[in-house]
Design an enzyme around this catalytic site. Structure first.
Site, PDB file in Angstrom:
ATOM      1  N   SER A  43      36.025  38.195  44.146  1.00 14.33           N
ATOM      2  CA  SER A  43      35.317  37.080  44.729  1.00 14.33           C
ATOM      3  C   SER A  43      35.710  35.708  44.191  1.00 14.33           C
ATOM      4  O   SER A  43      35.367  34.695  44.808  1.00 14.33           O
ATOM      5  CB  SER A  43      33.811  37.272  44.516  1.00 14.33           C
ATOM      6  OG  SER A  43      33.496  37.221  43.136  1.00 14.33           O
ATOM      7  N   SER A  66      36.454  40.895  40.182  1.00 16.53           N
ATOM      8  CA  SER A  66      36.540  39.591  40.851  1.00 16.53           C
ATOM      9  C   SER A  66      37.335  38.508  40.134  1.00 16.53           C
ATOM     10  O   SER A  66      37.540  37.441  40.702  1.00 16.53           O
ATOM     11  CB  SER A  66      35.140  39.052  41.120  1.00 16.53           C
ATOM     12  OG  SER A  66      34.660  39.603  42.309  1.00 16.53           O
ATOM     13  N   LYS A  80      34.101  28.058  39.430  1.00 16.20           N
ATOM     14  CA  LYS A  80      33.536  28.912  40.483  1.00 16.20           C
ATOM     15  C   LYS A  80      32.093  28.490  40.766  1.00 16.20           C
ATOM     16  O   LYS A  80      31.327  28.220  39.833  1.00 16.20           O
ATOM     17  CB  LYS A  80      33.582  30.371  40.013  1.00 16.20           C
ATOM     18  CG  LYS A  80      33.139  31.389  41.049  1.00 16.20           C
ATOM     19  CD  LYS A  80      33.261  32.821  40.527  1.00 16.20           C
ATOM     20  CE  LYS A  80      32.966  33.853  41.610  1.00 16.20           C
ATOM     21  NZ  LYS A  80      33.102  35.234  41.108  1.00 16.20           N
TER      22      LYS A  80
HETATM   23  N1  GLN Z   1      34.785  43.422  44.950  1.00 17.23           N
HETATM   24  C1  GLN Z   1      33.694  43.891  44.151  1.00 17.23           C
HETATM   25  C2  GLN Z   1      32.423  43.803  44.935  1.00 17.23           C
HETATM   26  O1  GLN Z   1      32.485  43.478  46.046  1.00 17.23           O
HETATM   27  C3  GLN Z   1      33.619  43.154  42.877  1.00 17.23           C
HETATM   28  C4  GLN Z   1      33.025  41.815  42.995  1.00 17.23           C
HETATM   29  C5  GLN Z   1      32.922  41.113  41.690  1.00 17.23           C
HETATM   30  O2  GLN Z   1      33.571  41.485  40.714  1.00 17.23           O
HETATM   31  N2  GLN Z   1      32.073  40.105  41.663  1.00 17.23           N
HETATM   32  O3  GLN Z   1      31.358  44.068  44.456  1.00 17.23           O
END
Ligand code: GLN
Length: 492
Positions: A158, A182, A78
């Site tokens: 994400s 995410s 990532k």
């Molecule tokens: N979808 C969540 C957010 O938008 C979690 C994102 C994440 O875990 N980095 O904050």
């Protein structure tokens, strides 16, 4: 050679050890698959030269009988993990051109275990999102499609680039980070396994910070065992991260083979939400039956503060983000837009460099931390967080692990939820609680919905008891027998 990309990581390791193929052949097959999969847009950049050089080193090690845990395994990283001398952007324009002069601890651990890097994967900008539509390099596309439809679906977010790459057989595994879901939500959307360990198990050093008290690096893989192997290598005590845990890393692979007979599994009633598709309810019921058949006792439990988790998360995470992202001022990293004076340069750089979702979060964060509102929002959210942790402490007095769905829906189409932030935030309803409490949680692919899309079940365990999580996850995986694969429409 394409069958090499169908192997799990554990199978590929065994194949290398028994000299069925070389690390160079394995990496070439994956580089070839990556090159043919532009349509998925999973990578921000590829690093085939590096991957080949690392694989050649692996072949030498294998020949010398010195293979390490992940020797020769091609991985997708990532783009939130700093990689020495290799551009790291967090999928943001503000970090364009940033080449870190250091390697994150987690990726350094992976290379020290013999893995090689195929490239950096796309993500929601600064890891803020659940669909991968906010990346500066454009949306990542899921390899999955609804039956009878060509509509492009999101891979979740994400860590959607890594999830998409693993699901499409472009990499044997990948890294993700999980601040509110995410790793687990994209895993659920793409039929892969995603693991978030206990907070502090994997070092955050060298991982671009989103919300430091919630950020958890972790693996995305094709199987529970693959994730156990990757987490084994990723986890370590790191004095460079003040919240790193100075604890032994248990044998996660061995834990996958443990019997779960006699374990008590809690089923939290608050995770039955309005509007959840009946297929998810049914899958959850099936999951309970599978664990019962494996000798577990299923217990109804309550986590009464669950309904406050999402609002608390969407105060705490933006607050921490507004502090963490203050460093992007055009002076030290990436983009700089020169203005009339210093303040103007800051403002113009940040206005041009951050996308709309990041700007929204920074504004929310600054607001909830501002003098007049701090007590009403940030402080109260911290108190709610304490209660949520208390719920888990309480429930884990009487059960060994929890079983819930991972996400309230299957993957949705690109653009379907992008216009409405609140609908997007609701994706995290089952996952944010484990981040707020810091407890380990994983998603296991367990079935398909009526349109042929993967659905995941989540296993949550008490802090530092990942072994129980892996044992239950492996049992679910075995019972579910999930073998579905997306049709390779992207391979040209
Ligand atoms: N979808 C969540 C957010 O938008 C979690 C994102 C994440 O875990 N980095 O904050």
């Amino acid at each position: 050679m394409s069958s090499l990309t169908d192997l799990t990581l554990a199978q590929a390791r065994a194949g290398l050890d028994s000299k069925k193929f070389s690390a160079r052949e394995l990496v070439d097959a994956h580089i070839d698959a990556v090159e043919k999969a532009d349509a998925l847009n999973a990578f921000t950049q590829t690093t085939p030269h590096l991957a080949r050089a690392q694989a050649e080193e692996s072949d030498k090690r294998i020949a010398a009988g010195e293979a390490r845990l992940l020797e020769g395994m091609p991985l997708a990283i990532k783009d939130l993990f700093c990689t020495d001398g290799i551009e790291t952007t967090a999928s943001s324009n503000i970090l364009k051109g940033f080449k870190p002069p250091y390697e994150s601890t987690v990726t350094a651990n992976l290379w020290a275990a013999g893995a090689n890097m195929l490239g950096k994967t796309s993500m929601d900008e600064f890891a803020m999102g659940s669909s991968n539509e906010t990346a500066a390099t454009g949306s990542v596309i899921s390899p999955w499609r609804r039956e009878g439809s060509n509509a492009a679906l999101v891979p979740g977010g994400s860590s959607g680039g890594s999830a998409s790459a693993v699901a499409a057989g472009l990499a044997l595994g990948g890294t993700g980070t999980d601040t509110g879901g995410s790793i687990r939500q994209p895993a659920a959307f793409t039929g892969t396994v995603g693991v978030k360990a206990t907070y502090g198990r994997c070092s955050r050093w060298g991982v671009v910070a989103f919300a430091s008290s919630l950020d958890h690096p972790g693996p995305i893989g094709k199987s529970v065992e693959d994730c156990a192997m990757m987490l084994q290598a990723m986890a370590s005590f790191d004095p460079k991260d003040s919240t790193s845990l100075n604890v032994e890393t248990p044998d996660f692979s061995a834990a996958c083979k443990r019997s779960i007979k006699g374990l008590k599994i809690g089923v939290p009633k608050e995770y039955r939400v309005d509007g959840m598709p009946p297929e998810i309810e049914k899958l959850w019921e099936e999951g309970r039956a599978w664990l019962k058949d494996a000798g577990c006792e299923l217990v109804d439990v309550s986590l009464p503060h669950t309904k406050y988790a999402l609002p608390a998360y969407y105060i705490i995470a933006p607050a921490e983000a507004s502090s963490n992202l203050a460093r992007y001022d055009g002076m030290r990293f990436g983009l700089r837009v020169d203005g009339a004076d210093l303040t103007d340069t800051y403002e113009q750089t940040r206005a041009a460099g951050f996308g709309p979702e990041v700007q929204r979060r920074l504004m929310i964060g600054a607001y909830v931390l501002s003098a007049g509102y701090y007590d009403a929002y940030y402080l109260r959210a911290q108190k709610v967080r304490r209660r949520i942790r208390g719920d888990f402490d309480e429930v884990f007095q009487s059960v060994d692990a929890l079983l819930t769905p991972t996400a309230p829906s299957a993957a949705f189409a690109i653009g379907e939820k992008a216009g409405d932030p609140v609908t997007m935030y609701l994706n995290d309803i089952f996952t944010v609680t484990a981040n707020l409490a810091g407890v380990p949680a994983m998603s296991v692919p367990a079935g398909l919905d009526g349109q042929g899309l993967p659905l995941g079940l989540q296993v949550v365990a008490p802090a530092l008891q990942e072994e129980k999580m892996f044992a239950v996850g492996a049992a679910l995986e075995k019972a579910a027998g999930f073998t579905a694969k997306p049709e390779a429409w992207w391979a040209v």
